[in-house]
Design a protein around this motif. Structure first.
Motif, PDB file in Angstrom:
ATOM      1  N   SER A   1       1.390  -1.424   0.322  1.00  0.00           N
ATOM      2  CA  SER A   1      -0.266   0.063   0.203  1.00  0.00           C
ATOM      3  C   SER A   1       0.536   1.483  -0.070  1.00  0.00           C
ATOM      4  O   SER A   1       2.062   1.260   0.424  1.00  0.00           O
ATOM      5  CB  SER A   1      -0.937  -0.455   0.823  1.00  0.00           C
ATOM      6  OG  SER A   1       0.137   0.308   2.213  1.00  0.00           O
ATOM      7  N   ARG A   2      -0.167   2.104  -0.913  1.00  0.00           N
ATOM      8  CA  ARG A   2       0.622   3.696  -0.277  1.00  0.00           C
ATOM      9  C   ARG A   2       0.907   3.913   1.003  1.00  0.00           C
ATOM     10  O   ARG A   2       2.328   5.081   0.926  1.00  0.00           O
ATOM     11  CB  ARG A   2      -0.233   4.971  -0.692  1.00  0.00           C
ATOM     12  CG  ARG A   2       0.477   6.363  -0.952  1.00  0.00           C
ATOM     13  CD  ARG A   2      -0.200   6.979  -1.969  1.00  0.00           C
ATOM     14  NE  ARG A   2      -1.084   7.190  -3.054  1.00  0.00           N
ATOM     15  CZ  ARG A   2      -1.985   7.599  -3.299  1.00  0.00           C
ATOM     16  NH1 ARG A   2      -2.299   8.539  -2.423  1.00  0.00           N
ATOM     17  NH2 ARG A   2      -2.659   7.145  -4.777  1.00  0.00           N
ATOM     18  N   GLU A   3       0.752   3.825   1.793  1.00  0.00           N
ATOM     19  CA  GLU A   3       0.914   3.914   3.653  1.00  0.00           C
ATOM     20  C   GLU A   3       1.817   3.036   3.711  1.00  0.00           C
ATOM     21  O   GLU A   3       2.855   4.079   4.599  1.00  0.00           O
ATOM     22  CB  GLU A   3      -0.390   3.832   4.518  1.00  0.00           C
ATOM     23  CG  GLU A   3      -1.414   4.437   3.943  1.00  0.00           C
ATOM     24  CD  GLU A   3      -2.009   4.439   2.583  1.00  0.00           C
ATOM     25  OE1 GLU A   3      -3.210   5.532   2.621  1.00  0.00           O
ATOM     26  OE2 GLU A   3      -2.408   3.158   2.015  1.00  0.00           O
ATOM     27  N   ASP A   4       2.144   1.921   3.427  1.00  0.00           N
ATOM     28  CA  ASP A   4       2.860   1.271   4.061  1.00  0.00           C
ATOM     29  C   ASP A   4       4.996   1.529   3.163  1.00  0.00           C
ATOM     30  O   ASP A   4       5.201   1.771   4.173  1.00  0.00           O
ATOM     31  CB  ASP A   4       3.205  -0.529   3.701  1.00  0.00           C
ATOM     32  CG  ASP A   4       2.153  -1.169   4.685  1.00  0.00           C
ATOM     33  OD1 ASP A   4       1.947  -0.817   5.501  1.00  0.00           O
ATOM     34  OD2 ASP A   4       1.625  -2.188   3.987  1.00  0.00           O
TER      35      ASP A   4
ATOM     36  N   ASP B   1       5.104   4.464   2.500  1.00  0.00           N
ATOM     37  CA  ASP B   1       5.217   5.600   3.188  1.00  0.00           C
ATOM     38  C   ASP B   1       6.187   5.699   4.410  1.00  0.00           C
ATOM     39  O   ASP B   1       6.912   6.653   4.683  1.00  0.00           O
ATOM     40  CB  ASP B   1       3.808   7.183   2.803  1.00  0.00           C
ATOM     41  CG  ASP B   1       3.896   7.608   1.923  1.00  0.00           C
ATOM     42  OD1 ASP B   1       4.360   6.833   0.894  1.00  0.00           O
ATOM     43  OD2 ASP B   1       2.551   7.892   1.305  1.00  0.00           O
TER      44      ASP B   1
ATOM     45  N   SER C   1       0.814   9.410   0.558  1.00  0.00           N
ATOM     46  CA  SER C   1      -0.553   9.082   1.829  1.00  0.00           C
ATOM     47  C   SER C   1      -0.982  10.654   2.850  1.00  0.00           C
ATOM     48  O   SER C   1       0.236  11.485   3.188  1.00  0.00           O
ATOM     49  CB  SER C   1       0.139   7.879   2.593  1.00  0.00           C
ATOM     50  OG  SER C   1       1.140   8.764   3.363  1.00  0.00           O
TER      51      SER C   1
ATOM     52  N   GLY D   1      -1.185  10.790   5.640  1.00  0.00           N
ATOM     53  CA  GLY D   1      -0.573  10.350   6.814  1.00  0.00           C
ATOM     54  C   GLY D   1       0.798  11.067   6.832  1.00  0.00           C
ATOM     55  O   GLY D   1       1.390  11.944   7.991  1.00  0.00           O
TER      56      GLY D   1
END
Length: 218
Positions: A67-70, A72, A97, A99
């Motif tokens: 994922s993009r969050e992982d 980032d 992201s 976050g």
């Protein structure tokens, strides 16, 4: 002399704006230093530029994360591990992201090849010519979760000539980008540009060159 601001630069490609920042930071009197160049693309030319300048590099492929969050989160860990205090985006071709952006709020800037808020997104030079604008240019702004949004630090304008095609206009804008990005970073590092609400407030002694109209012959 005050401690220099430790900057991390995120890139995905050739790194011409990175080179402009590297050249500026090579001066010991410049108020910032590039402490890390991080790329999501192994082997990109920007990494070679950093290595020649003696700046540490790191590659994190976005393809290795679900994922993009992982992705980032992995970048955030590396940046903080290197003691980075401020982030510059220089041709980093990944959406960030919310976050990640929030964690670097008011400590991350980007350069965009248009006079924002006009022509957000891609293909700015083609769109400027199609729109018939008389001036085009570039903008350095603080990064917010919205694409090509955020408080504007500095802008540079160039004329759109009747003979321009997108490549010719892009080349003229790129020259102004290379001048503008180091100026904007200096303003931030010297605390002459600070965020107040949705705007950037400049100190009274800020140079007028923070907005510059460049001669077609430049």
């Amino acid at each position: 002399m005050a401690a220099r601001l430790k900057v991390g630069v995120l890139i995905s490609g050739r790194g011409s704006n990175l080179q402009a920042l590297l050249d500026a930071c090579a001066d010991p009197a410049f108020p910032a230093e590039i402490a890390l160049v991080l790329s999501n693309v192994a082997g990109c030319y920007g990494l070679e530029r950093a290595e020649r300048a003696g700046v540490p590099t790191h590659v994190i492929s976005h393809r290795d994360y679900a994922s993009r969050e992982d992705f980032d989160a992995a970048m955030d860990k590396v940046l903080r591990g290197a003691g980075i205090e401020f982030v510059c985006l220089a041709g980093f071709m990944r959406l960030l992201s919310a976050g990640f952006v929030e964690s670097w709020r008011n400590r991350m800037i980007n350069i965009h090849p248009s006079l924002l808020p006009s022509f957000k997104g891609l293909h700015t030079h083609e769109r400027a010519i199609e729109a018939g604008v008389r001036f085009h240019g570039c903008t350095v702004h603080f990064v917010t979760p919205d694409l090509d949004d955020g408080p504007i630090i500095a802008q540079a304008a160039v004329p759109v000539l009747p003979t321009d095609d997108p490549d010719a206009l892009a080349a003229r804008v790129l020259e102004s980008e290379h001048r503008l990005y180091p100026l904007a970073l200096r303003l931030v590092a010297e605390n002459k540009a600070r965020v107040s609400g949705s705007r950037v407030v400049l100190t009274e002694d800020t140079p007028s060159a923070s907005v510059s109209v460049l001669n077609p012959a430049d």
